[in-house]
Design an enzyme around this catalytic site. Structure first.
Site, PDB file in Angstrom:
ATOM      1  N   PHE A  74       4.927   9.477  24.784  1.00  0.00           N
ATOM      2  CA  PHE A  74       6.311   9.215  24.098  1.00  0.00           C
ATOM      3  C   PHE A  74       6.753   7.494  24.488  1.00  0.00           C
ATOM      4  O   PHE A  74       7.778   7.235  25.072  1.00  0.00           O
ATOM      5  CB  PHE A  74       7.258   9.767  24.843  1.00  0.00           C
ATOM      6  CG  PHE A  74       7.116  11.496  24.758  1.00  0.00           C
ATOM      7  CD1 PHE A  74       7.166  12.152  23.593  1.00  0.00           C
ATOM      8  CD2 PHE A  74       6.444  12.211  25.633  1.00  0.00           C
ATOM      9  CE1 PHE A  74       7.014  13.600  23.442  1.00  0.00           C
ATOM     10  CE2 PHE A  74       6.085  13.540  25.538  1.00  0.00           C
ATOM     11  CZ  PHE A  74       6.331  14.254  24.632  1.00  0.00           C
TER      12      PHE A  74
ATOM     13  N   ASP B 252       1.816  13.250  16.915  1.00  0.00           N
ATOM     14  CA  ASP B 252       2.842  13.984  17.086  1.00  0.00           C
ATOM     15  C   ASP B 252       2.621  14.859  18.339  1.00  0.00           C
ATOM     16  O   ASP B 252       1.829  15.869  18.395  1.00  0.00           O
ATOM     17  CB  ASP B 252       2.906  14.922  16.033  1.00  0.00           C
ATOM     18  CG  ASP B 252       4.196  15.924  16.191  1.00  0.00           C
ATOM     19  OD1 ASP B 252       4.739  16.110  17.123  1.00  0.00           O
ATOM     20  OD2 ASP B 252       4.671  16.523  14.991  1.00  0.00           O
TER      21      ASP B 252
ATOM     22  N   ASP C 104       8.124   9.891  29.020  1.00  0.00           N
ATOM     23  CA  ASP C 104       9.545   9.765  28.828  1.00  0.00           C
ATOM     24  C   ASP C 104       9.803  10.460  27.491  1.00  0.00           C
ATOM     25  O   ASP C 104      10.135   9.806  26.465  1.00  0.00           O
ATOM     26  CB  ASP C 104       9.787   8.330  28.531  1.00  0.00           C
ATOM     27  CG  ASP C 104      11.508   7.886  28.421  1.00  0.00           C
ATOM     28  OD1 ASP C 104      12.182   8.904  28.637  1.00  0.00           O
ATOM     29  OD2 ASP C 104      11.618   6.751  28.181  1.00  0.00           O
TER      30      ASP C 104
ATOM     31  N   CYS D 233      15.745  12.722  29.541  1.00  0.00           N
ATOM     32  CA  CYS D 233      17.008  12.296  29.253  1.00  0.00           C
ATOM     33  C   CYS D 233      17.904  13.590  29.086  1.00  0.00           C
ATOM     34  O   CYS D 233      19.020  13.786  28.437  1.00  0.00           O
ATOM     35  CB  CYS D 233      17.100  11.664  27.838  1.00  0.00           C
ATOM     36  SG  CYS D 233      16.309  12.563  26.500  1.00  0.00           S
TER      37      CYS D 233
END
Length: 445
Positions: free
Chosen positions: A306, A354, A375, A401
């Site tokens: 990511f 993906d 991340d 997050c």
């Protein structure tokens, strides 16, 4: 729809929810949970119910009857209506501690894990930090005004903002001017949003770009008004008539958007709708923390999942033999490759994939690595973790997050795959909001 009792009621606040609301039980310990906006733990408030459901009710504070010693005056006059912030009434030092509690509770409740060491919270500037965001735009005929701002706490409405203290001052102090600009346009009813993003200032350019989404073609007069606004304030102006690929500059012809990471002598060039970390000061601290926890060695080969523009990848490349970045958005992968070349980085390669699907056909999956950094988005990294040969990694650093998905994935690593959660902590990427950014480091037992 269940009937809402509008009678004001008093409540003692016992906790703070993950989204920054006070938690109370209306009829004592055995009563129904009620989430009360604007209330803090230890307070007694007069509140009014705003919604109800089978399992919990929601309410808003009418009056604080007994205030918490941690309560502070909100700096913004729009606080309580605008949905952009949730915690301005809580002392800044206590905000990050509340987020730390959310992280640790999620790890325990969802992942059934606890870190050996709780990292000191990472913080930076608490005001004027937001360098990327999206304002909603709505023409309100009853007010004879065009509103530009974040959504209200009731997301059906756009907050009538005159300023924003969390957005970089160049934008936050010009919301009224933006509103007047859009209101002056012929297409004022056909502009649903304005995105802003900021890189580094140069002698020639503020480094700030505004992207106007428009549902109908703009007249020459409207385009001229946008150009004049950009020239007056030093903003690059972009138009978006359709999807992301339709974004193009109106003025100047080729604006350069870029920011430096001076610790690693890296300059990132980006486009106006690219993802960059919202808080520039905290981003540098976060990268340094991630690299310290990962402890990469000069001969290591590191996998960065990511990876986006290469926010971690390119600094890592300064420290290791080779780093491989993988990202789902092809446009970001192209920009990551361009930024590697721009900075003379030859030991970083990037792949588009993906990461929520089967990766067995990807050649980079079959190559050996020493360390893993990831991340992921709010949904986490559970699917990709099940596909990796985890025992090849000496350390894993996970930047998150969303504490719930981190807790779930930490539980998988620790309870099913034999890893140890050595350290975890929070980072205040979004001060005055309930957003919890965190970081965790794992080692094999």
């Amino acid at each position: 729809m269940a009937r809402i009792d509008q009678t004001p009621f008093e409540a003692d606040i016992t906790n703070l929810s993950h989204d920054g609301r006070g938690v109370a039980r209306r009829d004592g310990e055995g009563g129904k949970v009620t989430f009360i906006a604007g209330a803090l733990p230890g307070e007694r408030v007069l509140a009014k119910q705003t919604s109800r459901s089978r399992h919990f009710d929601e309410a808003s504070t009418l009056e604080v009857l007994r205030a918490s010693e941690d309560r502070v005056p909100a700096r913004c006059l729009h606080f309580g209506t605008c949905g952009g912030c949730a915690l301005q009434h809580l002392d800044e030092g206590k905000q990050i501690l509340a987020k730390q509690r959310v992280l640790l509770e999620n790890l325990e409740r969802i992942g059934h894990v606890a870190p050996e060491r709780v990292l000191p919270p990472l913080t930076d500037a608490a005001w004027g930090y937001r360098r990327k965001g999206r304002f909603s735009v709505r023409r309100v005929e009853k007010k004879d005004k065009t509103l530009v701002g974040f959504r209200e706490q009731d997301p059906r409405f756009v907050a009538d903002l005159s300023e924003c203290h969390t957005v970089i001052p160049e934008i936050g102090t010009r919301i009224t001017a933006l509103s007047a600009l859009v209101d002056s346009l012929q297409a004022r009813r056909d502009i649903p949003q304005i995105e802003f993003i900021a890189g580094d200032r140069t002698d020639e350019f503020s480094g700030i770009a505004l992207t106007f989404r428009h549902l109908t073609p703009l007249s020459e007069a409207d385009q001229a008004a946008l150009v004049a606004f950009g020239q007056q304030h030093g903003f690059a102006i972009f138009l978006q008539p359709g999807g992301v690929d339709s974004v193009h500059p109106l003025w100047p012809a080729e604006p350069k958007l870029a920011f430096m990471l001076p610790q690693w002598n890296i300059e990132f060039v980006f486009r106006p709708l690219d993802f960059i970390q919202v808080n520039a000061g905290l981003n540098g601290r976060m990268i340094q923390s991630a690299l310290d926890l990962l402890d990469p060695q000069p001969e290591d080969r590191v996998l960065d999942l990511f990876c986006g523009l290469g926010n971690f990848t390119l600094p890592l490349a300064r420290r290791v033999r080779e780093v491989v970045g993988v990202e789902g958005e092809a446009g970001l992968v192209r920009r990551a490759r361009e930024n590697a070349a721009h900075n003379g980085v030859t030991n970083a390669e990037f792949h588009a994939a993906d990461l929520g699907k089967d990766l067995s056909d990807h050649t980079w999956m079959r190559e050996g690595f020493d360390r893993l950094l990831l991340d992921p988005p709010r949904s986490g990294a559970d699917f990709v973790l099940t596909q990796l040969k985890l025992k090849q990694f000496r350390r894993i650093v996970y930047v998150s997050c969303h504490p719930g998905s981190l807790a779930r994935d930490a539980g998988y690593l620790v309870n099913e795959k034999g890893w140890k959660l050595r350290a975890a902590g929070v980072m205040d990427m979004f001060p005055h909001t309930a957003h919890v950014e965190s970081i965790a480091m794992f080692e094999l037992r």
